[in-house]
Design a protein around this motif. Structure first.
Motif, mmCIF file in Angstrom:
data_model
loop_
_atom_site.group_PDB
_atom_site.id
_atom_site.type_symbol
_atom_site.label_atom_id
_atom_site.label_comp_id
_atom_site.label_asym_id
_atom_site.label_seq_id
_atom_site.Cartn_x
_atom_site.Cartn_y
_atom_site.Cartn_z
ATOM 1 N N ASP A 1 60.216 60.104 68.609
ATOM 2 C CA ASP A 1 61.625 60.170 69.014
ATOM 3 C C ASP A 1 62.258 58.785 68.971
ATOM 4 O OD1 ASP A 1 60.615 58.910 71.311
ATOM 5 O OD2 ASP A 1 61.749 60.175 72.690
ATOM 6 N N ASN A 2 63.562 58.739 69.221
ATOM 7 C CA ASN A 2 64.317 57.495 69.128
ATOM 8 C C ASN A 2 63.869 56.460 70.161
ATOM 9 O OD1 ASN A 2 65.602 59.634 70.797
ATOM 10 N ND2 ASN A 2 66.988 57.986 71.409
ATOM 11 N N ILE A 3 63.414 56.888 71.318
ATOM 12 C CA ILE A 3 62.979 55.946 72.361
ATOM 13 C C ILE A 3 61.754 55.161 71.893
ATOM 14 C CG2 ILE A 3 62.014 55.776 74.692
ATOM 15 C CD1 ILE A 3 63.772 58.173 75.462
ATOM 16 N N PHE A 4 60.763 55.863 71.381
ATOM 17 C CA PHE A 4 59.553 55.206 70.889
ATOM 18 C C PHE A 4 59.864 54.281 69.715
ATOM 19 C CE2 PHE A 4 55.958 55.583 67.776
ATOM 20 C CZ PHE A 4 55.103 54.691 68.411
ATOM 21 N N LEU A 5 60.670 54.741 68.766
ATOM 22 C CA LEU A 5 60.985 53.930 67.595
ATOM 23 C C LEU A 5 61.794 52.697 67.977
ATOM 24 C CD1 LEU A 5 61.827 56.838 65.148
ATOM 25 C CD2 LEU A 5 59.829 55.335 65.029
ATOM 26 N N ASP A 6 62.711 52.839 68.932
ATOM 27 C CA ASP A 6 63.484 51.680 69.397
ATOM 28 C C ASP A 6 62.581 50.600 69.979
ATOM 29 O OD1 ASP A 6 66.159 51.518 68.853
ATOM 30 O OD2 ASP A 6 66.827 52.536 70.664
ATOM 31 N N ARG A 7 61.585 51.009 70.755
ATOM 32 C CA ARG A 7 60.665 50.038 71.351
ATOM 33 C C ARG A 7 59.766 49.402 70.292
ATOM 34 N NH1 ARG A 7 58.297 52.482 77.062
ATOM 35 N NH2 ARG A 7 60.279 53.251 77.907
ATOM 36 N N SER A 8 59.312 50.201 69.336
ATOM 37 C CA SER A 8 58.367 49.720 68.338
ATOM 38 C C SER A 8 59.006 48.753 67.346
ATOM 39 C CB SER A 8 57.768 50.907 67.573
ATOM 40 O OG SER A 8 57.074 51.776 68.440
ATOM 41 N N PHE A 9 60.294 48.911 67.095
ATOM 42 C CA PHE A 9 61.003 48.085 66.107
ATOM 43 C C PHE A 9 62.135 47.300 66.762
ATOM 44 C CE2 PHE A 9 58.886 51.408 63.794
ATOM 45 C CZ PHE A 9 58.513 50.837 62.581
ATOM 46 N N ALA A 10 61.906 46.829 67.985
ATOM 47 C CA ALA A 10 62.975 46.241 68.797
ATOM 48 C C ALA A 10 63.618 45.011 68.179
ATOM 49 C CB ALA A 10 62.422 45.891 70.183
ATOM 50 N N ASN A 11 62.906 44.303 67.306
ATOM 51 C CA ASN A 11 63.449 43.071 66.727
ATOM 52 C C ASN A 11 63.953 43.247 65.296
ATOM 53 O OD1 ASN A 11 62.765 41.241 68.992
ATOM 54 N ND2 ASN A 11 60.669 41.782 68.462
ATOM 55 N N SER A 12 64.059 44.493 64.848
ATOM 56 C CA SER A 12 64.457 44.767 63.466
ATOM 57 C C SER A 12 65.805 45.476 63.397
ATOM 58 C CB SER A 12 63.407 45.659 62.786
ATOM 59 O OG SER A 12 62.141 45.060 62.799
ATOM 60 N N PRO A 13 66.568 45.258 62.342
ATOM 61 C CA PRO A 13 67.733 46.113 62.087
ATOM 62 C C PRO A 13 67.233 47.532 61.829
ATOM 63 C CG PRO A 13 67.762 44.141 60.701
ATOM 64 C CD PRO A 13 66.404 44.223 61.304
ATOM 65 N N ARG A 14 67.776 48.526 62.525
ATOM 66 C CA ARG A 14 67.215 49.873 62.434
ATOM 67 C C ARG A 14 68.290 50.923 62.643
ATOM 68 N NH1 ARG A 14 66.521 47.168 66.908
ATOM 69 N NH2 ARG A 14 66.591 48.129 68.976
ATOM 70 N N ALA A 15 68.003 52.122 62.135
ATOM 71 C CA ALA A 15 68.949 53.226 62.256
ATOM 72 C C ALA A 15 68.171 54.519 62.404
ATOM 73 C CB ALA A 15 69.855 53.298 61.026
ATOM 74 N N PHE A 16 68.717 55.450 63.174
ATOM 75 C CA PHE A 16 68.089 56.763 63.305
ATOM 76 C C PHE A 16 69.159 57.828 63.403
ATOM 77 C CE2 PHE A 16 67.894 54.378 67.307
ATOM 78 C CZ PHE A 16 68.695 55.146 68.147
ATOM 79 N N GLY A 17 68.789 59.030 62.992
ATOM 80 C CA GLY A 17 69.699 60.167 63.022
ATOM 81 C C GLY A 17 68.909 61.426 62.727
#
Length: 292
Positions: free
Chosen positions: A239-255
């Motif tokens: 989910d978005n919560i896990f991905l946000d934490r895992s890639f916290a220092n990267s430009p990222r997008a989810f949908g």
């Protein structure tokens, strides 16, 4: 019989406290989010944020399951020669494994013909083959030996047999424009291993892309069958919560697919592309420096 065996294994494994720890980071701190069959639970790791099923599997059990027991229709059934010839003639158009949406999505975030792509978890090679037909230089990995061998022999897919050897090989290390996975991460007990592989294989500025069943809360509220998407076959739920934490220092997008707007921010921040209510979760992150 499969469900009975799964429940029997769950009963035995539930007696082992180690089977309640997060398989991604090893933390013992988690909270129960959902449950099925009394014994099996979906937990949220307090530390890394992963949604994971308990009791957990280890890596050896996971690999054995996907080689010996996993059956998912067209995803795992190896076509005979006549079937494969027809699929190749049509480039899989209109089939269950038509990758035109994925190819289009990659092109819209800058992965153009001529780019080098690593397809992580290719099954029997249907997606990797279509990437090649779209002009991408595609290489793949699959944990199930029988399907990996079929991809190489029948579809001419370039495969690596060991991910740890691949990331140490100069012909692979930091040479890919995109690390791609479609409906794979939810099968992996330790997603951080896949993230580390991607970090080693991608060029500076390369893009990590995943499509998974959608574990986010908006999807849970919108989809009555949400709880069916995790269990024996899917030991983790992305989910978005896990991905946000895992890639916290990267430009990222989810949908959630299908997406009209596909873009990555220029700096280390997250962009939410839609309301996250649909069953397939899209995620992309750009490698900046040597860590996510």
């Amino acid at each position: 019989m499969g469900k009975i065996n799964y429940l029997a294994r769950s009963i035995v494994r539930s007696l082992d406290e180690a089977r309640l720890k997060c398989p991604n980071c090893g933390s013992s701190a988690s909270c129960v989010v959902d449950r099925k069959y009394v014994l099996t639970k979906l937990r949220r790791c307090v530390d890394c944020g992963l949604l994971f099923r308990t009791p957990t599997d280890n890596l050896e059990e996971n690999a054995k399951f996907y080689e010996k027991s996993y059956s998912q229709g067209f995803t795992t059934r190896l076509p005979n020669r006549e079937e494969l010839d027809e699929l190749r003639r049509s480039n899989f158009a209109g089939s269950e494994k038509d990758y035109r949406y994925y190819v289009d999505s990659l092109q819209r975030i800058g992965i153009k013909p001529g780019a080098r792509i690593f397809d992580f978890g290719c099954s029997w090679g249907y997606g990797t083959y279509q990437f090649g037909q779209a002009g991408l230089e595609a290489t793949a990995f699959e944990v199930a030996i029988s399907r990996r061998t079929y991809a190489e022999r029948e579809l001419g897919v370039s495969v690596v047999r060991d991910m740890r050897e691949a990331i140490a090989d100069p012909t692979h290390c930091q040479s890919y424009d995109c690390f791609f996975s479609a409906h794979v991460l939810e099968h992996v007990p330790t997603p951080q291993h896949a993230f580390a592989f991607a970090l080693n294989l991608l060029k500076p500025g390369g893009i990590f892309v995943s499509f998974t069943p959608n574990g986010s809360d908006p999807c849970r509220k919108a989809l009555p069958a949400w709880s069916r998407l995790w269990g024996e076959v899917h030991p983790t739920f992305i989910d978005n919560i896990f991905l946000d934490r895992s890639f916290a220092n990267s430009p990222r997008a989810f949908g959630s697919s299908p997406l009209e707007d596909l873009r990555l921010p220029a700096c280390a921040e997250a962009v939410r592309l839609d309301d996250l209510s649909r069953p397939e979760l899209f995620f992309a992150a750009r490698k900046v420096g040597n860590r996510w």
